[in-house]
Scaffold this active site. Structure first.
Site, PDB file in Angstrom:
ATOM      1  N   ARG A  65      50.845  48.021  22.992  1.00 14.93           N
ATOM      2  CA  ARG A  65      50.706  48.750  24.259  1.00 14.93           C
ATOM      3  C   ARG A  65      49.259  49.087  24.612  1.00 14.93           C
ATOM      4  NH1 ARG A  65      54.906  53.443  23.357  1.00 14.93           N
ATOM      5  NH2 ARG A  65      53.633  53.315  21.489  1.00 14.93           N
ATOM      6  N   LYS A 174      60.016  45.629   6.699  1.00 17.41           N
ATOM      7  CA  LYS A 174      60.878  46.670   6.144  1.00 17.41           C
ATOM      8  C   LYS A 174      60.526  47.997   6.813  1.00 17.41           C
ATOM      9  CE  LYS A 174      58.892  49.245   2.518  1.00 17.41           C
ATOM     10  NZ  LYS A 174      58.737  49.778   1.247  1.00 17.41           N
ATOM     11  N   HIS A 204      57.728  42.557   0.499  1.00 16.79           N
ATOM     12  CA  HIS A 204      56.449  41.947   0.107  1.00 16.79           C
ATOM     13  C   HIS A 204      56.333  41.785  -1.409  1.00 16.79           C
ATOM     14  CE1 HIS A 204      55.131  46.124  -0.464  1.00 16.79           C
ATOM     15  NE2 HIS A 204      54.282  45.622  -1.312  1.00 16.79           N
ATOM     16  N   LYS A 208      54.499  38.461  -4.366  1.00 18.96           N
ATOM     17  CA  LYS A 208      53.546  38.660  -5.467  1.00 18.96           C
ATOM     18  C   LYS A 208      53.684  37.535  -6.488  1.00 18.96           C
ATOM     19  CE  LYS A 208      53.579  43.712  -5.240  1.00 18.96           C
ATOM     20  NZ  LYS A 208      52.216  44.023  -4.856  1.00 18.96           N
ATOM     21  N   GLU A 242      53.220  55.032  -8.878  1.00 21.25           N
ATOM     22  CA  GLU A 242      52.081  55.102  -7.956  1.00 21.25           C
ATOM     23  C   GLU A 242      51.328  56.398  -8.204  1.00 21.25           C
ATOM     24  OE1 GLU A 242      52.893  53.822  -3.636  1.00 21.25           O
ATOM     25  OE2 GLU A 242      54.826  54.460  -4.402  1.00 21.25           O
ATOM     26  N   ASP A 261      62.783  53.871   0.187  1.00 21.73           N
ATOM     27  CA  ASP A 261      61.482  53.223   0.325  1.00 21.73           C
ATOM     28  C   ASP A 261      61.229  52.203  -0.781  1.00 21.73           C
ATOM     29  OD1 ASP A 261      58.960  52.987   1.662  1.00 21.73           O
ATOM     30  OD2 ASP A 261      58.020  54.084   0.024  1.00 21.73           O
ATOM     31  N   HIS A 266      62.443  46.981  -3.320  1.00 17.48           N
ATOM     32  CA  HIS A 266      61.576  46.371  -4.346  1.00 17.48           C
ATOM     33  C   HIS A 266      62.217  46.386  -5.744  1.00 17.48           C
ATOM     34  CE1 HIS A 266      58.844  46.619  -1.110  1.00 17.48           C
ATOM     35  NE2 HIS A 266      58.392  47.824  -1.328  1.00 17.48           N
ATOM     36  N   LYS A 366      55.952  58.742  -6.947  1.00 16.09           N
ATOM     37  CA  LYS A 366      54.595  58.963  -6.433  1.00 16.09           C
ATOM     38  C   LYS A 366      53.939  60.057  -7.252  1.00 16.09           C
ATOM     39  CE  LYS A 366      55.033  57.362  -1.733  1.00 16.09           C
ATOM     40  NZ  LYS A 366      54.080  56.266  -1.956  1.00 16.09           N
TER      41      LYS A 366
HETATM   42  N1  LIG Z   1      51.511  49.625   7.169  1.00 18.18           N
HETATM   43  C1  LIG Z   1      52.046  49.180   6.061  1.00 18.18           C
HETATM   44  O1  LIG Z   1      51.401  49.077   5.006  1.00 18.18           O
HETATM   45  C2  LIG Z   1      53.476  48.757   6.047  1.00 18.18           C
HETATM   46  C3  LIG Z   1      54.062  48.423   4.827  1.00 18.18           C
HETATM   47  C4  LIG Z   1      55.385  47.995   4.805  1.00 18.18           C
HETATM   48  C5  LIG Z   1      56.089  47.915   5.982  1.00 18.18           C
HETATM   49  N2  LIG Z   1      55.506  48.260   7.167  1.00 18.18           N
HETATM   50  C6  LIG Z   1      56.305  48.152   8.386  1.00 18.18           C
HETATM   51  O2  LIG Z   1      55.574  47.431   9.369  1.00 18.18           O
HETATM   52  C7  LIG Z   1      55.824  47.959  10.651  1.00 18.18           C
HETATM   53  C8  LIG Z   1      54.515  48.388  11.275  1.00 18.18           C
HETATM   54  O3  LIG Z   1      53.917  49.369  10.483  1.00 18.18           O
HETATM   55  P1  LIG Z   1      52.470  49.939  10.796  1.00 18.18           P
HETATM   56  O4  LIG Z   1      52.106  50.787   9.642  1.00 18.18           O
HETATM   57  O5  LIG Z   1      51.541  48.870  11.222  1.00 18.18           O
HETATM   58  O6  LIG Z   1      52.798  50.883  12.046  1.00 18.18           O
HETATM   59  P2  LIG Z   1      51.787  51.506  13.101  1.00 18.18           P
HETATM   60  O7  LIG Z   1      50.399  51.531  12.575  1.00 18.18           O
HETATM   61  O8  LIG Z   1      52.401  52.764  13.573  1.00 18.18           O
HETATM   62  O9  LIG Z   1      51.827  50.438  14.287  1.00 18.18           O
HETATM   63  C9  LIG Z   1      52.953  50.301  15.129  1.00 18.18           C
HETATM   64  C10 LIG Z   1      52.632  49.224  16.134  1.00 18.18           C
HETATM   65  O10 LIG Z   1      53.747  49.091  17.016  1.00 18.18           O
HETATM   66  C11 LIG Z   1      53.255  49.068  18.353  1.00 18.18           C
HETATM   67  N3  LIG Z   1      54.223  49.623  19.275  1.00 18.18           N
HETATM   68  C12 LIG Z   1      54.980  50.740  19.118  1.00 18.18           C
HETATM   69  N4  LIG Z   1      55.733  50.944  20.216  1.00 18.18           N
HETATM   70  C13 LIG Z   1      55.453  49.924  21.078  1.00 18.18           C
HETATM   71  C14 LIG Z   1      55.908  49.579  22.369  1.00 18.18           C
HETATM   72  N5  LIG Z   1      56.821  50.317  23.026  1.00 18.18           N
HETATM   73  N6  LIG Z   1      55.401  48.484  22.945  1.00 18.18           N
HETATM   74  C15 LIG Z   1      54.471  47.721  22.301  1.00 18.18           C
HETATM   75  N7  LIG Z   1      54.007  47.999  21.082  1.00 18.18           N
HETATM   76  C16 LIG Z   1      54.502  49.092  20.472  1.00 18.18           C
HETATM   77  C17 LIG Z   1      52.027  49.939  18.291  1.00 18.18           C
HETATM   78  O11 LIG Z   1      51.177  49.592  19.355  1.00 18.18           O
HETATM   79  P3  LIG Z   1      50.597  50.659  20.417  1.00 18.18           P
HETATM   80  O12 LIG Z   1      50.438  51.958  19.709  1.00 18.18           O
HETATM   81  O13 LIG Z   1      49.312  50.047  20.871  1.00 18.18           O
HETATM   82  O14 LIG Z   1      51.620  50.710  21.456  1.00 18.18           O
HETATM   83  C18 LIG Z   1      51.414  49.522  16.967  1.00 18.18           C
HETATM   84  O15 LIG Z   1      50.662  48.356  17.129  1.00 18.18           O
HETATM   85  C19 LIG Z   1      56.815  49.105  10.438  1.00 18.18           C
HETATM   86  O16 LIG Z   1      58.112  48.610  10.585  1.00 18.18           O
HETATM   87  C20 LIG Z   1      56.597  49.501   8.997  1.00 18.18           C
HETATM   88  O17 LIG Z   1      57.734  50.102   8.438  1.00 18.18           O
HETATM   89  C21 LIG Z   1      54.229  48.671   7.214  1.00 18.18           C
END
Ligand SMILES: NC(=O)c1ccc[n+]([C@@H]2O[C@H](COP(=O)([O-])OP(=O)(O)OC[C@H]3O[C@@H](n4cnc5c(N)ncnc54)[C@H](OP(=O)(O)O)[C@@H]3O)[C@@H](O)[C@H]2O)c1
Length: 531
Positions: A65, A174, A204, A208, A242, A261, A266, A366
């Protein structure tokens, strides 16, 4: 390279020579401004490109967005790469070539307009495969996964397999649901728009190296598998610990907890690879069939058993690595009276021919003393004669440890004579270290996973029945905990190896946790043998 290493090199058998070629395609990342994209996905794609593993033609489209243009998105990604890349410094020429294939598409994924914009952008790409071979990576909020798939389908960008010459696949991050009912609902929704073969559910851990090596270790050697059963194994321990607390992820963690989680995905994934039967082939479905079969063999918990066989815990204030840490309830965006578990230890049985009666102990938490993941297979004691008769329980049991991270490797622990004129027996260790044998290069899990998804190989992804079976194991535990406040015995100070109740869980059957060690474990047992 010495002579024996050269010989080993000649004996290397490549399994992926027949792997499908990665066809030209476009990767569309939903959640392009998020943490996962900048920390994991873009660094993984950059490395695949640098290592010449990307198809000859590809594009990456970032969808989110926030207002940005290509240049500002590239600038942010480049900064993140400086921070998170596994190789440094960043190769400027490679980055320039790579980033010239990255486009940003601004829009709200909850409305149809943005999909029109996305369609136009894809249509502007030079060749037909770039316009229609599409990998949609859902790195947005989990509640949006189904909606994105539906809107892509209605926009004519996602076709069910077999309806067009090109391919489209969806990679789903996930968590996949938060219980069985929600996972089933999401599966049903995705299945309306895509065939199961097009859906790649990420865990993920499966990307590994060390987790993939579990199958190779078990099924490419003849000496271990014959010990891999109730005749030889006393019990098995799986630890994923962790040091970190929840940090800024308090609001996510309040909805999830360690069971959802870590355990549901995992830990059960690693368990299924460690304990499954040999698959009939190395095909994705054959391997996934065996994993599901194993999960289905886990003995369900009867009413009242959750309290006896499963321990939850929550960290209170304490010290990790000499630094004081707040308790979980004092972390940002955590309720001050939260009952969410940051630790789980469980004892389970696998009711099949191979494992009947062998306890499996799993734990994760954790704010434990160190970050490590390992599987320890503890073998049965020798008969109580000869050395065992002299040393009694001091004679250490043989154990095989698969260290998944860090210090990746495999150790076999056995007893040997201490050199000298007296008779002393003590544990010694044979150790294989990935770093020492293969050098420090280990690709990030996401590199392998993205490559597999682009090539259409689902082996390292979770099948529908697999994710649902895993939830059916986790759900009764969650239900037994819901509404039951944590007791003092379920709390542990940050920096401890979990609550006292977790020690008791093993002590009841005469077992004890073996905590992972960093580096070479100092062996402390020195047992004199004989009079
Ligand atoms: N981060 C990790 O290490 C990690 C690990 C395992 C799994 N995950 C999974 O990966 C996914 C993303 O995680 P994240 O940590 O990257 O989350 P995040 O930092 O909160 O990012 C969420 C993303 O979704 C976009 N978004 C949300 N609502 C939207 C909408 N209405 N239209 C368009 N874009 C939208 C946001 O963009 P805008 O804010 O620009 O709209 C942002 O780019 C989740 O399902 C999470 O559970 C993440």
């Amino acid at each position: 390279m010495d002579e024996s290493n050269q010989l080993d090199e000649l004996m290397t058998c490549r399994l992926d020579t027949g792997r499908r070629v990665v066809e030209p395609c476009s990767i569309v990342i939903f959640g392009a401004s998020g943490d996962l994209t900048s920390r994991k996905l873009i660094p993984a794609l950059y490395h695949l490109y640098r290592d010449k593993q990307m198809p000859p033609q590809f594009r990456v489209v970032g969808f989110a967005r926030r207002e940005k243009d290509d240049a500002s998105w590239h600038g942010e990604l480049r900064q993140a790469l400086e921070q998170f890349s596994r190789t440094k410094p960043i190769d400027a020429t490679v980055w320039d070539e790579f980033s010239s294939r990255l486009s940003y598409c601004q829009g709200d994924l909850t409305g149809p307009a943005a999909y029109g914009k996305l369609e136009q952008l894809l249509a502007s790409f030079g060749s037909a495969p770039l316009r229609s071979n599409l990998l949609f990576y859902l790195a947005t909020l989990p509640s949006q996964f189904g909606e994105v798939a539906g809107r892509l389908h209605h926009a004519g960008l996602l076709h069910r397999e077999g309806q067009s010459e090109s391919w489209q696949r969806i990679v789903v991050e996930k968590p996949f649901g938060h219980d069985l009912a929600s996972a089933q609902a999401l599966n049903t929704e995705l299945a309306r728009f895509a065939h199961e073969r097009q859906i790649f559910r990420i865990d993920h851990y499966l990307g590994k190296e060390t987790v993939q090596n579990i199958l190779m270790f078990r099924f490419s050697n003849s000496i271990f598998e014959r010990l891999w059963n109730r005749e030889s194994v006393d019990h098995l321990q799986l630890t994923v610990s962790e040091k970190a607390g929840v940090g800024q992820r308090g609001s996510y963690y309040e909805e999830s907890g360690a069971l959802r989680d870590m355990v549901q995905n995992h830990l059960l994934q690693v368990l299924s690879l460690v304990a499954m039967e040999p698959p009939v082939s190395l095909e994705a479905e054959a391997i996934r069939d065996e994993k599901v079969k194993l999960l289905r063999s886990i003995r369900p918990w009867r009413a009242g058993e959750v309290g006896r066989q499963i321990v939850r815990g929550q960290y209170s204030a304490g010290t990790v690595d000499g630094q004081s840490c707040p308790g979980y309830r004092q972390e940002p965006r955590v309720k001050p009276e939260s009952n969410v578990e940051t630790y789980v230890a469980l004892k389970l049985f696998i009711d099949n021919w191979r494992w009947a009666g062998v306890p499996f102990f799993l734990r994760t938490g954790k704010r434990l003393p160190l970050s490590a993941s390992e599987v320890r297979v503890q073998f049965r004691p020798t008969p109580n004669v000869l050395f065992a008769a002299h040393c009694g329980p001091k004679l250490d049991l043989n154990a095989l440890t698969l260290r998944l991270q860090p210090n990746e490797g495999i150790s076999l622990r056995f007893n040997g004579k201490v050199p000298g004129t007296s008779s002393q027996v003590r544990p010694v260790r044979m150790h294989f270290s990935y770093d020492a044998t293969f050098g420090a290069y280990t690709p990030e899990a996401y590199e392998r996973l993205l490559l597999e998804a682009m090539s259409g190989d689902a082996t390292l992804f979770i099948r529908r029945d697999e994710v649902e079976t895993a939830w059916s194991i986790a759900d009764p535990i969650q239900t037994a905990w819901d509404g039951r406040p944590l007791t003092n015995r379920e709390c542990y100070a940050a920096g401890a190896w979990g609550p006292v109740a977790a020690e008791d869980l093993l002590a009841l059957s005469g077992h004890a946790w073996r905590n992972p060690q960093l580096g070479e474990p100092p062996f402390v047992f020195r047992h004199a043998v004989g009079p």
